[in-house]
Design an enzyme around this catalytic site. Structure first.
Site, PDB file in Angstrom:
ATOM      1  N   HIS A 219      27.290  -7.582  -1.717  1.00 49.42           N
ATOM      2  CA  HIS A 219      28.380  -8.464  -1.297  1.00 49.42           C
ATOM      3  C   HIS A 219      27.861  -9.885  -1.169  1.00 49.42           C
ATOM      4  CE1 HIS A 219      31.700 -10.174   1.001  1.00 49.42           C
ATOM      5  NE2 HIS A 219      32.391  -9.059   0.815  1.00 49.42           N
ATOM      6  N   HIS A 320      36.611 -13.445   6.311  1.00 49.58           N
ATOM      7  CA  HIS A 320      35.282 -13.893   5.908  1.00 49.58           C
ATOM      8  C   HIS A 320      34.684 -14.921   6.863  1.00 49.58           C
ATOM      9  CE1 HIS A 320      34.933 -11.543   2.282  1.00 49.58           C
ATOM     10  NE2 HIS A 320      36.223 -11.742   2.124  1.00 49.58           N
TER      11      HIS A 320
END
Length: 567
Positions: A219, A320
């Protein structure tokens, strides 16, 4: 010979060969391709019906009959749309064919006996439980939401509502992996966990796999560098696991071309291939055209509607860990949201170029809407693109098989668990979902785990019968006591099973071995293996597949929506 009208037959035993059904309130119609039952010898339970001693029920002992039979089921799966009885033995699918008493009935291959329970499948559609490969394990209550939507397997990572898990599907390191395996052991749903794949040396990856990781996740928030990608895939090839990747939106560690070079010809599962969920901006969608990449979508962008773009910015900022007061954070978020690629995503699904659907649970996606949004996209594409090749004005069977494969068999193949789950086939776990056709894809009638009912809509508990309002989903016996361990499975790497992790942690769930992850490719994705040449204009974001622009309008109205959720 006695005869019965087609309408009366369908009302009594469910549809048969040539009959058509509408899926929920969509414009999708299936047609029954084959009927494995024998006309005049159908088995059905109830007062004055067939499954009685000496009639449809035989005299055999427990070992010679099935534990559960689903009668007259209409199976909808990647391999076909057929009418059959389904036999279940020891929590697995024993057979698909004709049930009954072989002493007095012909063609019986599923024996009904005194030890057999009956589930009435007449008039119901049966699908395999869904496999969601993009779960952020933010809260354990997701399992209930997933099960009541028809999903029976969760694959992902996390440790709860913390920054790392809100953003990434990663359970990092031995301690976190072991605690989470102990936690999910208690959930009535199949689970597989990802370790952290963002490491440039192999030792830290091997120890996570040996600790119980069924796969690894790369990621960008942890660093999706070419070095990490190359190293991670080396270890995956060595230990037979799958790698999932959310690539580098900012192109800091390299552009799309560098990532493809680091991947080489090795198989990898690319999440939210369109890009709004993350990945090289603006061209991660080009990965749909790579023969060794298994492309997936997450459900926040599916299907493309007039509201899709507007809702994404705030969701992205929260998930995020971005700050709306910092211009660079806002620019990062805006770079991922592109109308043109979101529109193209729907069409690529309809062409069979994107192979998997998943949720991105509580991290922009909705854990209970994988199945709904898959069929909403199928409906939108039929209305906008017309009849699919292989279909006709009477049925949409090929389109239906393509879309059901996206959340059942293909994610199972991608992660090396298709020998256990992902389809209605002999030998697999009896993780089955029964639907009333009018509620197909929206609200299951029954959700079965390993042959035992896990969730069902249930009425007033103090009522004289099961149906009086208020009716809502409640956990059933597969969710209680020791039965929940026999009804669910934890998927582990071969290395962790050999290392004795189930015994060390005293895991009580069934253990499934992950295998066959490295010898697959895009061609392995059933009904969804199309690999077009994708071109993307970096200025206008126009997407072309094999030279054809992929353009569609946003939907202003969807089926399977408000009318189903008034109560």
């Amino acid at each position: 010979m006695a005869h019965i009208s087609r309408t009366a037959y369908a009302n009594m035993f469910g549809p048969t060969t040539g009959d058509r059904l509408r899926l929920a309130d969509t414009e999708l119609f299936l047609e029954v391709e084959k009927d494995f039952t024998t006309y005049g010898e159908e088995v059905k339970f109830g007062g004055g019906k067939v499954i009685r001693d000496g009639m449809g029920q035989s005299q055999v002992v427990n070992s010679e009959c099935v534990d559960v039979v689903i009668t007259n089921a209409l199976i909808l799966d990647h391999w076909g749309i057929v009418k059959a009885d389904i036999g279940i033995k020891d929590g697995r699918i024993f057979g698909i064919g004709k049930a009954g008493n072989p002493d007095v009935q012909p063609n019986v291959d599923i024996v009904v006996g005194p030890a057999t329970e009956v589930v009435a499948g007449e008039g119901k559609i049966i699908t395999a439980g869904g496999v969601d490969t993009h779960i952020h394990f933010i809260c354990p209550q997701q399992a209930e939401e997933g099960l009541t939507s028809g999903v029976t397997t969760f694959i992902g990572g996390g440790t709860g509502p913390v920054a790392g898990t809100n953003a990434t599907t990663v359970t990092p390191g031995i301690w976190n992996m072991h605690r989470m395996l102990e936690a999910v052991d208690d959930l009535p749903i199949n689970v597989g966990l990802f370790g952290k794949g963002c490491v440039s040396k192999p030792e830290a990856l091997r120890e996570q796999i040996e600790a119980g990781a069924m796969g690894l996740k790369i990621h960008e928030d942890w660093g999706a560098t070419p070095a990490a990608i190359h190293n991670c895939l080396n270890v995956a090839d060595e230990m037979d696991i799958q790698i999932a990747i959310h690539s580098d939106t900012l192109n800091e560690g390299g552009f799309y071309e560098e990532t493809v070079k680091a991947i080489g010809d090795r198989v990898i599962h690319v999440f939210h291939t369109e890009g709004a969920g993350g990945g090289h901006a603006p061209d991660v969608i080009k990965s749909v055209g790579e023969p060794n990449i298994l492309p997936a979508s997450t459900n926040p962008t599916m299907p493309y509607t007039i509201n899709t773009v507007d809702e994404h910015l705030d969701m992205l900022m929260v998930c995020h860990h971005l700050d709306p007061s910092i211009p660079e954070d806002v620019a990062f978020a805006e770079s991922r949201i592109r109308r043109e690629t979101i529109a193209a995503e729907d069409i690529l699904h309809d062409m069979g170029a994107i192979s998997v659907m998943s949720s991105d649970s509580q991290a922009m996606g909705r854990v209970g809407e994988v199945i709904i949004r898959t069929w909403q996209c199928a409906n939108k594409m039929k209305l906008q693109r017309g009849i699919l090749e292989g279909d006709n004005e009477h049925n949409d069977n090929e389109r239906i098989k393509r879309y059901v494969a996206k959340y059942t068999i293909n994610p199972a193949i991608a992660h090396g668990i298709s020998h256990e789950v992902g389809s209605v086939e002999k030998g697999k776990l009896a993780d089955l979902v029964l639907w009333n056709p009018a509620f197909f894809g929206v609200k299951p009638a029954l959700v079965m785990k390993s042959g035992l009912v896990a969730y069902a809509p249930m009425g007033d508990i103090n009522a004289a019968i099961p149906t009086p309002q208020p009716v809502h989903y409640r956990p059933m016996f597969a969710c209680y006591g020791k039965a929940k361990f026999k009804s669910s499975m934890i998927f582990l790497s071969q290395a962790s099973i050999e290392a004795g992790v189930p015994e060390k942690l005293n895991l009580q769930s069934q253990i499934g071995e992950v295998k066959g992850c490295r010898n697959i490719s895009k061609k392995s994705m059933i009904h969804n293996s199309y690999t077009p040449n994708i071109e993307l204009d970096s200025q206008t974001y126009e997407v072309k597949a094999d030279g054809v622009p992929l353009v569609c309008e946003p939907a202003t109205e969807l089926p399977m929506a408000q009318r189903y959720f008034l109560f």
